[in-house]
Enzyme design. Structure first.
Site, mmCIF file in Angstrom:
data_model
loop_
_atom_site.group_PDB
_atom_site.id
_atom_site.type_symbol
_atom_site.label_atom_id
_atom_site.label_comp_id
_atom_site.label_asym_id
_atom_site.label_seq_id
_atom_site.Cartn_x
_atom_site.Cartn_y
_atom_site.Cartn_z
ATOM 1 N N HIS A 66 -0.778 48.361 -3.807
ATOM 2 C CA HIS A 66 0.011 47.466 -2.950
ATOM 3 C C HIS A 66 1.476 47.911 -2.987
ATOM 4 O O HIS A 66 2.060 48.050 -4.059
ATOM 5 C CB HIS A 66 -0.153 46.040 -3.487
ATOM 6 C CG HIS A 66 0.489 44.971 -2.684
ATOM 7 N ND1 HIS A 66 -0.088 44.427 -1.546
ATOM 8 C CD2 HIS A 66 1.659 44.310 -2.847
ATOM 9 C CE1 HIS A 66 0.693 43.481 -1.058
ATOM 10 N NE2 HIS A 66 1.774 43.389 -1.824
ATOM 11 N N ASP A 117 -1.173 37.110 -3.510
ATOM 12 C CA ASP A 117 -0.058 37.929 -3.990
ATOM 13 C C ASP A 117 0.997 37.042 -4.633
ATOM 14 O O ASP A 117 1.593 36.194 -3.969
ATOM 15 C CB ASP A 117 0.536 38.678 -2.785
ATOM 16 C CG ASP A 117 1.627 39.671 -3.171
ATOM 17 O OD1 ASP A 117 1.862 39.898 -4.373
ATOM 18 O OD2 ASP A 117 2.245 40.235 -2.232
HETATM 19 C C1 DX5 Z 1 6.525 39.502 -4.066
HETATM 20 C C2 DX5 Z 1 5.664 40.693 -3.760
HETATM 21 C C3 DX5 Z 1 4.568 40.881 -4.719
HETATM 22 C C4 DX5 Z 1 5.031 41.160 -6.135
HETATM 23 C C5 DX5 Z 1 4.060 40.469 -7.049
HETATM 24 O O1 DX5 Z 1 7.336 39.231 -2.999
HETATM 25 O O2 DX5 Z 1 5.070 40.566 -2.465
HETATM 26 O O3 DX5 Z 1 3.635 41.886 -4.297
HETATM 27 O O4 DX5 Z 1 5.074 42.517 -6.460
HETATM 28 O O5 DX5 Z 1 4.542 40.566 -8.342
HETATM 29 P P1 DX5 Z 1 3.971 39.677 -9.530
HETATM 30 O O6 DX5 Z 1 2.502 40.024 -9.639
HETATM 31 O O7 DX5 Z 1 4.767 40.102 -10.692
HETATM 32 O O8 DX5 Z 1 4.163 38.241 -9.143
HETATM 33 ZN ZN ZN Z 2 3.389 41.990 -1.941
#
Ligand code: DX5
Ligand code: ZN
Length: 224
Positions: free
Chosen positions: A32, A174
Protein backbone atom coordinates in the site's frame (compact mmCIF):
# COMPACT_ATOMS: atom_id res chain seq x y z
CA UNK A 1 -8.81 -14.46 0.76
CA UNK A 2 -7.56 -12.16 3.52
CA UNK A 3 -4.56 -10.07 2.56
CA UNK A 4 -2.31 -7.87 4.68
CA UNK A 5 -1.07 -4.79 2.82
CA UNK A 6 1.95 -3.16 4.45
CA UNK A 7 1.78 0.63 4.11
CA UNK A 8 5.20 1.98 3.23
CA UNK A 9 4.33 5.29 4.91
CA UNK A 10 5.96 3.89 8.05
CA UNK A 11 8.87 2.18 6.27
CA UNK A 12 12.51 3.20 6.46
CA UNK A 13 12.81 4.91 3.06
CA UNK A 14 16.59 4.58 3.05
CA UNK A 15 16.09 0.78 3.12
CA UNK A 16 12.82 0.51 1.24
CA UNK A 17 14.00 -2.05 -1.33
CA UNK A 18 15.34 -4.41 1.36
CA UNK A 19 12.23 -4.09 3.51
CA UNK A 20 9.94 -4.79 0.55
CA UNK A 21 12.06 -7.79 -0.52
CA UNK A 22 11.81 -9.24 3.01
CA UNK A 23 8.01 -8.83 2.96
CA UNK A 24 7.77 -10.48 -0.46
CA UNK A 25 9.83 -13.36 0.90
CA UNK A 26 7.40 -13.66 3.83
CA UNK A 27 4.49 -14.18 1.43
CA UNK A 28 3.21 -10.63 1.10
CA UNK A 29 1.29 -10.03 -2.16
CA UNK A 30 0.26 -6.38 -2.11
CA UNK A 31 1.91 -3.17 -0.99
CA UNK A 32 0.00 0.00 0.00
CA UNK A 33 1.48 3.33 -1.14
CA UNK A 34 0.12 6.50 0.50
CA UNK A 35 0.19 9.60 -1.70
CA UNK A 36 -0.53 12.90 0.09
CA UNK A 37 -0.53 16.40 -1.39
CA UNK A 38 -0.62 18.73 1.61
CA UNK A 39 -4.08 19.97 0.52
CA UNK A 40 -6.62 17.17 0.89
CA UNK A 41 -4.67 15.98 3.93
CA UNK A 42 -2.18 17.93 6.06
CA UNK A 43 0.88 15.92 5.07
CA UNK A 44 3.16 15.31 2.08
CA UNK A 45 4.55 12.01 0.89
CA UNK A 46 5.63 10.41 -2.35
CA UNK A 47 4.89 10.78 -6.07
CA UNK A 48 5.12 8.69 -9.26
CA UNK A 49 8.96 8.28 -9.18
CA UNK A 50 8.73 6.21 -5.99
CA UNK A 51 6.05 4.01 -7.57
CA UNK A 52 8.26 3.60 -10.66
CA UNK A 53 11.23 2.57 -8.49
CA UNK A 54 9.09 0.08 -6.54
CA UNK A 55 7.76 -1.30 -9.82
CA UNK A 56 11.32 -2.14 -10.86
CA UNK A 57 12.20 -3.63 -7.47
CA UNK A 58 9.22 -5.92 -6.79
CA UNK A 59 6.45 -8.01 -8.31
CA UNK A 60 4.06 -7.17 -5.47
CA UNK A 61 0.79 -5.56 -6.52
CA UNK A 62 1.04 -1.82 -5.86
CA UNK A 63 -2.09 -0.38 -4.21
CA UNK A 64 -1.80 3.40 -4.56
CA UNK A 65 -3.94 5.46 -2.17
CA UNK A 66 -4.42 8.97 -3.56
CA UNK A 67 -5.09 11.44 -0.74
CA UNK A 68 -4.96 14.39 -3.15
CA UNK A 69 -7.44 17.02 -4.29
CA UNK A 70 -7.11 16.29 -8.01
CA UNK A 71 -7.00 12.51 -8.54
CA UNK A 72 -8.29 12.81 -12.13
CA UNK A 73 -5.18 14.68 -13.10
CA UNK A 74 -2.63 12.48 -11.34
CA UNK A 75 -4.07 8.93 -11.42
CA UNK A 76 -2.83 8.38 -15.01
CA UNK A 77 0.74 9.26 -13.97
CA UNK A 78 0.67 6.69 -11.17
CA UNK A 79 -0.73 4.02 -13.48
CA UNK A 80 1.96 4.79 -16.02
CA UNK A 81 4.55 4.49 -13.21
CA UNK A 82 3.30 0.97 -12.44
CA UNK A 83 0.34 1.16 -10.04
CA UNK A 84 -1.85 -1.96 -10.32
CA UNK A 85 -4.66 -0.51 -8.22
CA UNK A 86 -5.62 3.10 -7.61
CA UNK A 87 -7.74 4.33 -4.72
CA UNK A 88 -9.54 7.67 -4.95
CA UNK A 89 -11.49 9.36 -2.17
CA UNK A 90 -15.21 9.80 -2.67
CA UNK A 91 -14.74 13.24 -1.08
CA UNK A 92 -12.42 14.38 -3.91
CA UNK A 93 -14.45 13.09 -6.87
CA UNK A 94 -17.48 15.10 -8.00
CA UNK A 95 -17.67 12.86 -11.09
CA UNK A 96 -16.93 9.56 -9.38
CA UNK A 97 -18.42 7.37 -12.12
CA UNK A 98 -16.16 9.03 -14.68
CA UNK A 99 -13.08 8.74 -12.46
CA UNK A 100 -13.65 5.01 -11.82
CA UNK A 101 -14.09 4.32 -15.53
CA UNK A 102 -11.01 6.40 -16.41
CA UNK A 103 -8.80 4.36 -14.04
CA UNK A 104 -10.20 1.08 -15.35
CA UNK A 105 -9.79 2.27 -18.93
CA UNK A 106 -6.08 2.77 -18.27
CA UNK A 107 -5.78 -0.85 -17.17
CA UNK A 108 -5.73 -0.50 -13.35
CA UNK A 109 -8.23 -1.65 -10.74
CA UNK A 110 -10.28 1.22 -9.31
CA UNK A 111 -11.02 1.47 -5.59
CA UNK A 112 -13.03 4.14 -3.78
CA UNK A 113 -12.20 5.33 -0.25
CA UNK A 114 -14.56 6.71 2.38
CA UNK A 115 -13.37 8.93 5.21
CA UNK A 116 -14.74 7.95 8.65
CA UNK A 117 -17.49 10.60 8.48
CA UNK A 118 -18.64 9.78 4.93
CA UNK A 119 -21.62 7.39 4.81
CA UNK A 120 -21.48 4.06 2.95
CA UNK A 121 -24.71 5.06 1.19
CA UNK A 122 -22.74 7.59 -0.90
CA UNK A 123 -21.44 4.59 -2.89
CA UNK A 124 -24.78 2.84 -3.48
CA UNK A 125 -24.93 3.70 -7.16
CA UNK A 126 -21.36 2.68 -8.00
CA UNK A 127 -20.99 -0.59 -6.05
CA UNK A 128 -21.60 -2.51 -9.24
CA UNK A 129 -18.71 -0.87 -11.08
CA UNK A 130 -16.00 -0.44 -8.42
CA UNK A 131 -13.27 -3.07 -8.12
CA UNK A 132 -12.96 -2.60 -4.35
CA UNK A 133 -13.86 -0.23 -1.49
CA UNK A 134 -11.64 1.09 1.29
CA UNK A 135 -13.15 2.18 4.61
CA UNK A 136 -10.83 4.59 6.44
CA UNK A 137 -10.61 3.70 10.11
CA UNK A 138 -8.66 6.87 10.98
CA UNK A 139 -8.81 10.37 9.52
CA UNK A 140 -6.30 10.20 6.67
CA UNK A 141 -2.97 11.97 6.80
CA UNK A 142 -0.74 10.18 9.28
CA UNK A 143 0.40 6.73 10.32
CA UNK A 144 0.20 5.54 13.90
CA UNK A 145 -3.25 6.91 14.78
CA UNK A 146 -5.84 5.18 16.93
CA UNK A 147 -8.51 2.99 15.30
CA UNK A 148 -11.99 4.60 15.25
CA UNK A 149 -14.39 1.82 16.39
CA UNK A 150 -17.60 3.02 14.68
CA UNK A 151 -16.01 2.46 11.28
CA UNK A 152 -16.58 -1.29 11.81
CA UNK A 153 -20.33 -0.61 11.62
CA UNK A 154 -19.69 0.82 8.16
CA UNK A 155 -17.80 -2.34 7.21
CA UNK A 156 -20.72 -4.49 8.40
CA UNK A 157 -23.21 -2.33 6.47
CA UNK A 158 -21.12 -2.51 3.31
CA UNK A 159 -20.64 -6.27 3.62
CA UNK A 160 -24.40 -6.65 3.95
CA UNK A 161 -25.05 -4.58 0.81
CA UNK A 162 -22.46 -6.67 -1.01
CA UNK A 163 -24.31 -9.83 0.00
CA UNK A 164 -27.74 -8.43 -0.90
CA UNK A 165 -26.55 -7.35 -4.35
CA UNK A 166 -24.66 -10.60 -4.97
CA UNK A 167 -21.39 -8.73 -5.53
CA UNK A 168 -17.87 -9.85 -4.70
CA UNK A 169 -15.71 -6.71 -4.43
CA UNK A 170 -13.07 -6.83 -1.67
CA UNK A 171 -13.49 -4.53 1.34
CA UNK A 172 -10.26 -2.91 2.52
CA UNK A 173 -9.59 -1.07 5.80
CA UNK A 174 -6.86 1.45 6.55
CA UNK A 175 -5.65 2.98 9.80
CA UNK A 176 -4.92 1.94 13.35
CA UNK A 177 -4.84 -1.81 12.74
CA UNK A 178 -2.80 -3.78 15.29
CA UNK A 179 -2.32 -7.45 16.18
CA UNK A 180 -4.88 -6.83 18.95
CA UNK A 181 -7.78 -5.60 16.81
CA UNK A 182 -7.18 -7.36 13.48
CA UNK A 183 -9.34 -10.39 14.36
CA UNK A 184 -12.40 -8.26 15.10
CA UNK A 185 -11.80 -6.30 11.88
CA UNK A 186 -11.65 -9.42 9.71
CA UNK A 187 -14.72 -10.86 11.42
CA UNK A 188 -16.66 -7.69 10.50
CA UNK A 189 -16.15 -8.51 6.81
CA UNK A 190 -12.80 -6.95 5.81
CA UNK A 191 -10.78 -8.78 3.14
CA UNK A 192 -7.74 -6.53 2.74
CA UNK A 193 -6.08 -5.02 5.81
CA UNK A 194 -3.62 -2.12 5.50
CA UNK A 195 -1.07 -1.86 8.30
CA UNK A 196 1.73 0.68 8.55
CA UNK A 197 3.18 1.20 12.01
CA UNK A 198 2.18 -2.31 13.12
CA UNK A 199 4.40 -3.74 10.36
CA UNK A 200 7.27 -1.24 10.18
CA UNK A 201 7.24 0.16 13.72
CA UNK A 202 9.26 -2.66 15.27
CA UNK A 203 12.57 -4.03 14.09
CA UNK A 204 11.33 -6.83 11.83
CA UNK A 205 8.65 -6.07 9.21
CA UNK A 206 8.57 -9.64 7.83
CA UNK A 207 7.94 -11.13 11.29
CA UNK A 208 5.27 -8.53 12.06
CA UNK A 209 3.63 -9.28 8.70
CA UNK A 210 3.59 -13.02 9.45
CA UNK A 211 2.04 -12.44 12.87
CA UNK A 212 -0.70 -10.18 11.49
CA UNK A 213 -1.47 -12.64 8.70
CA UNK A 214 -1.77 -15.50 11.16
CA UNK A 215 -4.32 -13.57 13.26
CA UNK A 216 -6.24 -12.56 10.13
CA UNK A 217 -6.41 -16.05 8.67
CA UNK A 218 -7.56 -17.54 11.96
CA UNK A 219 -10.32 -14.91 12.20
CA UNK A 220 -11.37 -15.44 8.57
CA UNK A 221 -11.73 -19.17 9.15
CA UNK A 222 -14.14 -18.48 12.05
CA UNK A 223 -16.01 -15.84 10.01
CA UNK A 224 -16.91 -18.25 7.15
C1 DX5 B 1 -3.23 7.16 6.74
C2 DX5 B 1 -2.78 6.24 5.64
C3 DX5 B 1 -2.53 4.87 6.10
C4 DX5 B 1 -1.40 4.75 7.11
C5 DX5 B 1 -1.81 3.68 8.08
O1 DX5 B 1 -3.70 8.32 6.20
O2 DX5 B 1 -3.77 6.16 4.61
O3 DX5 B 1 -2.31 3.96 5.01
O4 DX5 B 1 -0.17 4.41 6.55
O5 DX5 B 1 -0.89 3.66 9.11
P1 DX5 B 1 -1.16 2.90 10.48
O6 DX5 B 1 -1.37 1.44 10.12
O7 DX5 B 1 0.06 3.15 11.26
O8 DX5 B 1 -2.40 3.49 11.08
ZN1 ZN C 1 -3.54 4.52 3.07
Amino acid sequence: MTEILPSILSADFAHLGEQVAALEQAGCRMLHVDVMDGHFVPNLTVGPPVVASLRKATRLKLDVHLMITDPDRYAPLFIEAGADQVLVHQETCPHLDRTIRMIQGLGARAGVVLNPATPVATLDEVLEIVDYVLIMSVNPGFGGQKFIPYTLNKVRGLAQKRREKGLGFPIEIDGGVTPDNISEIVKAGVDWVVAGSAIFGGGNPAAAFAEMRQHAQAAAAVHV
